[in-house]
Design a protein around this motif. Structure first.
Motif, PDB file in Angstrom:
ATOM      1  N   LYS C  71       0.853  -1.186   0.000  1.00 57.36           N
ATOM      2  CA  LYS C  71       0.000   0.000   0.000  1.00 57.36           C
ATOM      3  C   LYS C  71       0.887   1.235   0.000  1.00 57.36           C
ATOM      4  CE  LYS C  71      -4.504  -0.212   2.084  1.00 57.36           C
ATOM      5  NZ  LYS C  71      -5.191  -0.801   3.185  1.00 57.36           N
ATOM      6  N   SER C  72       0.317   2.364  -0.394  1.00 48.59           N
ATOM      7  CA  SER C  72       1.121   3.580  -0.362  1.00 48.59           C
ATOM      8  C   SER C  72       1.294   4.022   1.083  1.00 48.59           C
ATOM      9  CB  SER C  72       0.443   4.693  -1.151  1.00 48.59           C
ATOM     10  OG  SER C  72      -0.616   5.214  -0.377  1.00 48.59           O
ATOM     11  N   GLU C  73       2.334   4.797   1.304  1.00 52.39           N
ATOM     12  CA  GLU C  73       2.681   5.238   2.658  1.00 52.39           C
ATOM     13  C   GLU C  73       1.509   5.992   3.302  1.00 52.39           C
ATOM     14  OE1 GLU C  73       4.894   4.729   5.629  1.00 52.39           O
ATOM     15  OE2 GLU C  73       5.675   3.963   3.741  1.00 52.39           O
ATOM     16  N   ARG C  74       0.766   6.721   2.502  1.00 41.97           N
ATOM     17  CA  ARG C  74      -0.341   7.526   3.040  1.00 41.97           C
ATOM     18  C   ARG C  74      -1.476   6.633   3.542  1.00 41.97           C
ATOM     19  NH1 ARG C  74      -4.734   9.853   0.992  1.00 41.97           N
ATOM     20  NH2 ARG C  74      -4.385   8.845  -1.021  1.00 41.97           N
ATOM     21  N   LEU C  75      -1.800   5.586   2.755  1.00 45.52           N
ATOM     22  CA  LEU C  75      -2.874   4.678   3.150  1.00 45.52           C
ATOM     23  C   LEU C  75      -2.443   3.788   4.322  1.00 45.52           C
ATOM     24  CD1 LEU C  75      -4.179   3.604  -0.349  1.00 45.52           C
ATOM     25  CD2 LEU C  75      -5.323   5.070   1.311  1.00 45.52           C
ATOM     26  N   LEU C  76      -1.135   3.616   4.419  1.00 42.23           N
ATOM     27  CA  LEU C  76      -0.599   2.714   5.436  1.00 42.23           C
ATOM     28  C   LEU C  76      -0.562   3.366   6.811  1.00 42.23           C
ATOM     29  CD1 LEU C  76       0.482  -0.080   4.816  1.00 42.23           C
ATOM     30  CD2 LEU C  76       2.765   0.876   4.785  1.00 42.23           C
ATOM     31  N   LYS C  77      -0.492   4.678   6.805  1.00 45.26           N
ATOM     32  CA  LYS C  77      -0.209   5.375   8.064  1.00 45.26           C
ATOM     33  C   LYS C  77      -1.141   4.991   9.210  1.00 45.26           C
ATOM     34  CE  LYS C  77       0.940   9.693  10.188  1.00 45.26           C
ATOM     35  NZ  LYS C  77       1.262  11.087  10.147  1.00 45.26           N
ATOM     36  N   PRO C  78      -2.454   4.902   8.995  1.00 49.24           N
ATOM     37  CA  PRO C  78      -3.325   4.536  10.122  1.00 49.24           C
ATOM     38  C   PRO C  78      -3.006   3.155  10.709  1.00 49.24           C
ATOM     39  CG  PRO C  78      -4.616   5.248   8.231  1.00 49.24           C
ATOM     40  CD  PRO C  78      -3.205   5.178   7.777  1.00 49.24           C
ATOM     41  N   TYR C  79      -2.417   2.262   9.900  1.00 45.10           N
ATOM     42  CA  TYR C  79      -2.139   0.919  10.407  1.00 45.10           C
ATOM     43  C   TYR C  79      -0.834   0.847  11.166  1.00 45.10           C
ATOM     44  CZ  TYR C  79      -6.099  -0.352   7.664  1.00 45.10           C
ATOM     45  OH  TYR C  79      -7.370  -0.419   7.183  1.00 45.10           O
ATOM     46  N   ARG C  80       0.037   1.766  10.836  1.00 52.51           N
ATOM     47  CA  ARG C  80       1.351   1.733  11.483  1.00 52.51           C
ATOM     48  C   ARG C  80       1.240   1.870  12.992  1.00 52.51           C
ATOM     49  NH1 ARG C  80       5.286   0.738   8.250  1.00 52.51           N
ATOM     50  NH2 ARG C  80       5.633   1.785   6.249  1.00 52.51           N
ATOM     51  N   LYS C  81       0.198   2.528  13.462  1.00 51.91           N
ATOM     52  CA  LYS C  81       0.118   2.695  14.908  1.00 51.91           C
ATOM     53  C   LYS C  81      -0.236   1.375  15.597  1.00 51.91           C
ATOM     54  CE  LYS C  81      -4.569   3.954  16.215  1.00 51.91           C
ATOM     55  NZ  LYS C  81      -5.367   3.831  14.988  1.00 51.91           N
ATOM     56  N   ASN C  82      -0.753   0.404  14.846  1.00 54.23           N
ATOM     57  CA  ASN C  82      -1.116  -0.880  15.447  1.00 54.23           C
ATOM     58  C   ASN C  82       0.041  -1.866  15.504  1.00 54.23           C
ATOM     59  OD1 ASN C  82      -3.916  -0.265  15.742  1.00 54.23           O
ATOM     60  ND2 ASN C  82      -4.059  -0.420  13.505  1.00 54.23           N
ATOM     61  N   ILE C  83       0.966  -1.727  14.560  1.00 54.05           N
ATOM     62  CA  ILE C  83       2.074  -2.673  14.495  1.00 54.05           C
ATOM     63  C   ILE C  83       3.371  -1.921  14.758  1.00 54.05           C
ATOM     64  CG2 ILE C  83       3.212  -4.434  13.110  1.00 54.05           C
ATOM     65  CD1 ILE C  83       0.704  -4.605  11.422  1.00 54.05           C
ATOM     66  N   GLN C  84       3.997  -2.198  15.866  1.00 57.26           N
ATOM     67  CA  GLN C  84       5.245  -1.535  16.203  1.00 57.26           C
ATOM     68  C   GLN C  84       6.372  -2.563  16.277  1.00 57.26           C
ATOM     69  OE1 GLN C  84       6.495   1.695  16.924  1.00 57.26           O
ATOM     70  NE2 GLN C  84       4.769   2.187  15.602  1.00 57.26           N
ATOM     71  N   ALA C  85       7.588  -2.084  16.417  1.00 58.55           N
ATOM     72  CA  ALA C  85       8.710  -3.014  16.348  1.00 58.55           C
ATOM     73  C   ALA C  85       9.838  -2.637  17.303  1.00 58.55           C
ATOM     74  CB  ALA C  85       9.269  -3.055  14.924  1.00 58.55           C
ATOM     75  N   VAL C  86      10.559  -3.658  17.732  1.00 61.37           N
ATOM     76  CA  VAL C  86      11.816  -3.476  18.456  1.00 61.37           C
ATOM     77  C   VAL C  86      12.854  -4.280  17.686  1.00 61.37           C
ATOM     78  CG1 VAL C  86      13.076  -3.899  20.595  1.00 61.37           C
ATOM     79  CG2 VAL C  86      10.690  -3.174  20.679  1.00 61.37           C
ATOM     80  N   LEU C  87      13.922  -3.612  17.244  1.00 63.94           N
ATOM     81  CA  LEU C  87      14.901  -4.289  16.406  1.00 63.94           C
ATOM     82  C   LEU C  87      16.085  -4.780  17.224  1.00 63.94           C
ATOM     83  CD1 LEU C  87      14.851  -1.840  13.379  1.00 63.94           C
ATOM     84  CD2 LEU C  87      13.421  -3.830  13.772  1.00 63.94           C
ATOM     85  N   GLN C  88      16.938  -5.556  16.543  1.00 67.23           N
ATOM     86  CA  GLN C  88      18.018  -6.237  17.253  1.00 67.23           C
ATOM     87  C   GLN C  88      19.037  -5.286  17.868  1.00 67.23           C
ATOM     88  OE1 GLN C  88      20.245  -8.915  14.820  1.00 67.23           O
ATOM     89  NE2 GLN C  88      21.465  -9.649  16.509  1.00 67.23           N
ATOM     90  N   ASN C  89      19.419  -4.278  17.098  1.00 70.68           N
ATOM     91  CA  ASN C  89      20.566  -3.482  17.508  1.00 70.68           C
ATOM     92  C   ASN C  89      20.129  -2.137  18.082  1.00 70.68           C
ATOM     93  OD1 ASN C  89      22.956  -2.266  17.846  1.00 70.68           O
ATOM     94  ND2 ASN C  89      23.653  -2.492  15.733  1.00 70.68           N
ATOM     95  N   PRO C  90      20.064  -2.032  19.415  1.00 70.67           N
ATOM     96  CA  PRO C  90      19.571  -0.784  20.005  1.00 70.67           C
ATOM     97  C   PRO C  90      20.477   0.391  19.703  1.00 70.67           C
ATOM     98  CG  PRO C  90      20.496  -2.204  21.701  1.00 70.67           C
ATOM     99  CD  PRO C  90      20.494  -2.990  20.434  1.00 70.67           C
ATOM    100  N   ALA C  91      21.774   0.128  19.439  1.00 74.10           N
ATOM    101  CA  ALA C  91      22.697   1.228  19.198  1.00 74.10           C
ATOM    102  C   ALA C  91      22.299   2.022  17.965  1.00 74.10           C
ATOM    103  CB  ALA C  91      24.107   0.699  19.043  1.00 74.10           C
TER     104      ALA C  91
END
Lengths: 279, 265, 254
Positions: C71-91
């Motif tokens: 989806k385009s970034e604009r249509l995706l924006k409302p969903y981004r708040k539901n799916i968050q992430a923590v990645l491997q490298n905190p640095a």
């Protein structure tokens, strides 16, 4: 975790002094007309090549014009035009580099080819050719300098952006819903600003040299403008008898270039978050 | 018999005292694990044994190897020792290799420095060494960046063991690898130890990597060895609360998960 | 309906390497699903596809029944708040030039007005950031520090606080503890377990550490070379019916 305190070091103190001196010099140049009583362009052949006196602290030149007046107004011209050219180059180069680096793809490829074309020739040659083509005059010289210099800023910003945009914090910013513009403004700009200030303060010296040297060969400021390079040129025939005529503008150029280098160092340290803590 | 004896070792930086009066022995053919968190001085100790410390760090004390104090040996003598008798592998396997030389060229350079072999013999030996760490002979002509982390660490092990050293000093060799590759590396090291009889000084922060293979364990904290002894004794009856917390933090698979399902939640 | 429904997704890199082959994953609400595999097996790529950082070639990704993929970034924006992430490298997950508070507030500035605020209050920015830091057991004076002044474990706690600040329903944890030392690992995983209970989140816990996955998750999936080869309830980890690759992993971890 240990708390590290940022102590102002001796070096920072020295820097601050030099910084203040530079600011004062520029202010003095800017308001020179307030306390100068001589007309910089007034020809007075009766007083030509007179030595230093109470009336003329640095003497007069071959047309009897007051050297101090011309030197101070020259600061206005040389430094002022230098800053103007620099500002234009930054304004033009930074957004170009940001967009090209962040978006990549076709925009970036086209930009790189253009930049390569500009970089293939030495600065001075391009400036000489351009101001030669457009005709002598300070405006055309400035235009030539912008054309020569903007590529450096675009390249610098682009390479910074390309390194930074692959890092996880940019990915996280996307996941957090920030728009491309917001990412550039909040996350990438702080990385760029320091680099650009460092480069531009170093460049200021080079640009002033370029303006002066092109004026010296007659392509920049036209007489009777009191530009330092032009003053050097005017003084050339009197090198044997009145050396001071060449020494004053020469010294002025050296001082400004030197100060701009110190300023560059100062900015480099000021924008290094880590170094502050380590010291 | 003790192969390597460290007595009252102190390592000092400009401002800080990193290792404070450390004493321990490495016995012939044993697997000694030194466990500690980052900053405990365990890696510095490993580097001091081969006199590999950075110039701004100073080591004092005694490190005895074959009746000589390593810390007072001449430079040529320490170089001979380092190449042939003491071998190292490091956490940062990537920087152990020169990126523009093939694996074969790395072997070749090493062999020519230490051995007098013909070109064919060198290649044969290298391919055998690679095979002994479970790598295919075709790796010989590859570049470091074409290999995975686990593969590169295997290559560095095969290089380290090429000259049949008495001691292999392994400084966190598994930390940069994923746990699947690290367990495979551990298994490999244990097999090679049995084959060649070399002792292993294994530096790690993770007790899980020690549980299965080590013979003895030393626990370091803030430059001091707070506990050492036989593996089972340390793991089952830790004396120091810090050791106990390390053991507690090293999760292991719970076989009886069916019964304790509620407790695990 | 599953919270997240991933159906038959495929992805091939430009160099022809197939990273994901017909991957199917369903994540239910409030569950913790474990995904285990060696490095290079495609598990991080899967995470990036779910987060819409990378496009997929075929298949579909549905969040509560709505398609997210490509989806385009604009249509995706409302969903981004539901799916968050923590990645491997905190640095690298925190901008080194920004103070902790500036990085922490990022998602809230985007979505603050749209969330229910079930678990937080917003008395002031300072108060809100204090709450977030307190929740991940960090002192509130860290807000004015720069990332390099924090330890790896502290940085990772900051990225967790940032991810949960907008009360997402799904958190993708891509090897959140692997770059930390053992003691920090253990306390970080305990914190993550508590947060999931407290904030009613689902986790997709990606790891190469079987013992961590066993401790955190109810359901476990095993990935090998871009394929899900095994999928089972945690209790059945040691059962005979396990895939040969799962058994191989088990033998290594014993």
């Amino acid at each position: 975790m240990e708390l590290t305190i940022n102590k102002p070091t001796k070096r920072n103190g020295k820097r601050a002094v030099i910084f203040t001196v530079l600011a004062l010099t520029m202010a003095a140049a800017a308001y020179a007309f307030l306390f100068l009583k001589h007309d910089p362009a007034l020809v007075n052949l009766g007083e030509r090549l007179s030595p230093a006196s109470a009336e003329h602290p640095l003497g007069t030149d071959h047309l009897g014009r007051d050297v101090l007046t011309r030197l101070l107004l020259g600061a206005q011209l040389t430094v002022g035009y230098g800053l103007l050219a620099l500002f234009a180059a930054v304004i033009f180069g930074v957004p170009f580099g940001l967009i090209s680096g962040f978006k990549g793809g076709a925009i970036d490829r086209i930009f790189m080819r253009v930049a390569d074309a500009f970089l293939a020739f030495p600065d001075t040659i391009v400036a000489i050719v351009l101001s030669g083509l457009l005709g002598p005059g300070i405006e055309n010289l400035l235009l030539a300098i912008v054309v020569v210099k903007w590529v450096n800023y675009a390249r610098l910003v682009r390479s910074t952006v390309i390194t930074e945009r692959q890092k996880d914090y940019v990915t996280m910013a996307k996941i957090n819903g920030l728009s491309s513009f917001a990412i550039m403004r909040k996350h990438l700009f702080p990385h760029i600003i320091g680099n650009v200030l460092v480069l531009s303060s170093l460049d200021l010296g080079k640009i002033i040299l370029l303006i002066s040297s092109l004026s010296y060969i007659g392509l920049g400021a036209q007489p009777p403008a009191p530009e330092w390079g032009a003053m050097l040129n005017d003084a050339r025939p009197y090198f044997q008898s009145n050396q001071s005529l060449m020494i004053y503008p020469g010294l002025a150029i050296v001082c400004v270039v030197f100060l701009s280098n110190i300023l560059g160092d100062y900015f480099r340290d000021a924008f290094d978050v880590k170094k502050e803590v380590e010291s | 018999m003790n192969l390597l004896s460290i007595r009252q070792l102190h390592i000092m930086g400009k401002q800080n005292h990193i290792v404070k009066g450390l004493s321990f022995d490495v016995r012939e053919g044993e697997w000694l694990a030194i466990v500690g968190q980052s900053g405990s001085g365990k890696s510095m100790t490993a580097m001091a044994i081969g006199r590999l410390l950075a110039p701004n760090l100073q080591a004092k004390g005694e490190i005895w190897y074959e009746g000589k104090n390593v810390l007072t040996l001449s430079d040529p003598a320490i170089r001979r020792l380092r190449g042939k008798r003491l071998a190292y592998i490091f956490q940062d396997y990537q920087s152990s290799f020169t990126p523009f030389l093939t694996i074969g060229q790395h072997f070749d350079e090493y062999q020519r420095t230490h051995l007098a072999l013909s070109k064919q013999a060198r290649r044969r030996q290298a391919v055998n060494a690679l095979a002994s760490v479970g790598l295919d002979g075709e790796i010989y002509s590859r570049y470091p960046f074409q290999l995975s982390g686990g593969q590169l660490q295997r290559v560095s092990i095969s290089l380290a063991l090429l000259l049949k050293p008495d001691v292999l000093i392994a400084d966190e060799p598994t930390t940069a690898l994923d746990s699947v590759s690290s367990f495979k590396i551990l298994e490999l090291l244990s097999r090679l130890k049995a084959d060649t009889g070399c002792a292993i000084l294994f530096i790690t922060h993770d007790l899980r990597h020690v549980r299965k293979y080590a013979d003895r364990i030393g626990v370091m904290k803030a430059g001091v060895m707070i506990e050492s002894g036989d593996k089972n004794q340390v793991l089952n009856h830790p004396e120091h609360p810090y050791t106990a917390s390390l053991i507690h933090a090293s999760r292991s698979l719970k076989k009886s998960s069916m019964k304790h399902e509620g407790a695990l939640g | 309906m599953s919270l997240l429904d991933i159906r038959n997704i495929h992805k091939t890199y430009d160099n022809g390497e197939e990273v994901l082959k017909n991957v199917n994953v369903q994540i239910e609400s409030k569950e913790c699903l474990g995904l285990i595999g060696e490095s290079g097996c495609g598990k991080s790529t899967l995470a990036r596809c779910i987060l819409q950082i990378e496009p997929i070639d075929r298949g579909s990704i549905l969040f509560k029944g709505t398609a997210l993929h490509n989806k385009s970034e604009r249509l995706l924006k409302p969903y981004r708040k539901n799916i968050q992430a923590v990645l491997q490298n905190p640095a690298s997950a925190l901008n080194p030039k920004l103070k902790i508070k500036e990085s922490l507030i990022d998602p809230f500035q985007q979505y603050g007005s749209q969330i229910d605020m079930k678990h937080f209050t917003y008395p002031s920015e300072r108060g809100f950031i204090g709450q977030l830091l307190e929740m991940v057991e960090l002192p509130s004076n860290l807000a004015d520090r720069y990332p390099h002044e924090l330890s790896g474990g502290q940085k990772q706690r900051v990225t967790i606080a940032r991810a949960v600040s907008i009360e997402p329903s799904l958190l993708i944890l891509d090897e959140p503890a692997s770059s930390l030392d053992v003691l920090s690992q253990a306390s970080l995983l305990t914190l993550l377990e508590e947060l999931r209970e407290r904030l009613d989140m689902s986790y997709l816990f990606i790891s190469h550490d079987l013992s961590a996955v066993q401790e955190m998750c109810q359901r476990i999936m095993v990935m090998k070379r871009g394929e899900i080869v095994d999928s089972f309830e945690k209790e059945r980890l040691f059962c005979e019916e396990r895939h040969s690759y799962t058994k191989e992993l088990l033998s290594l971890f014993e």
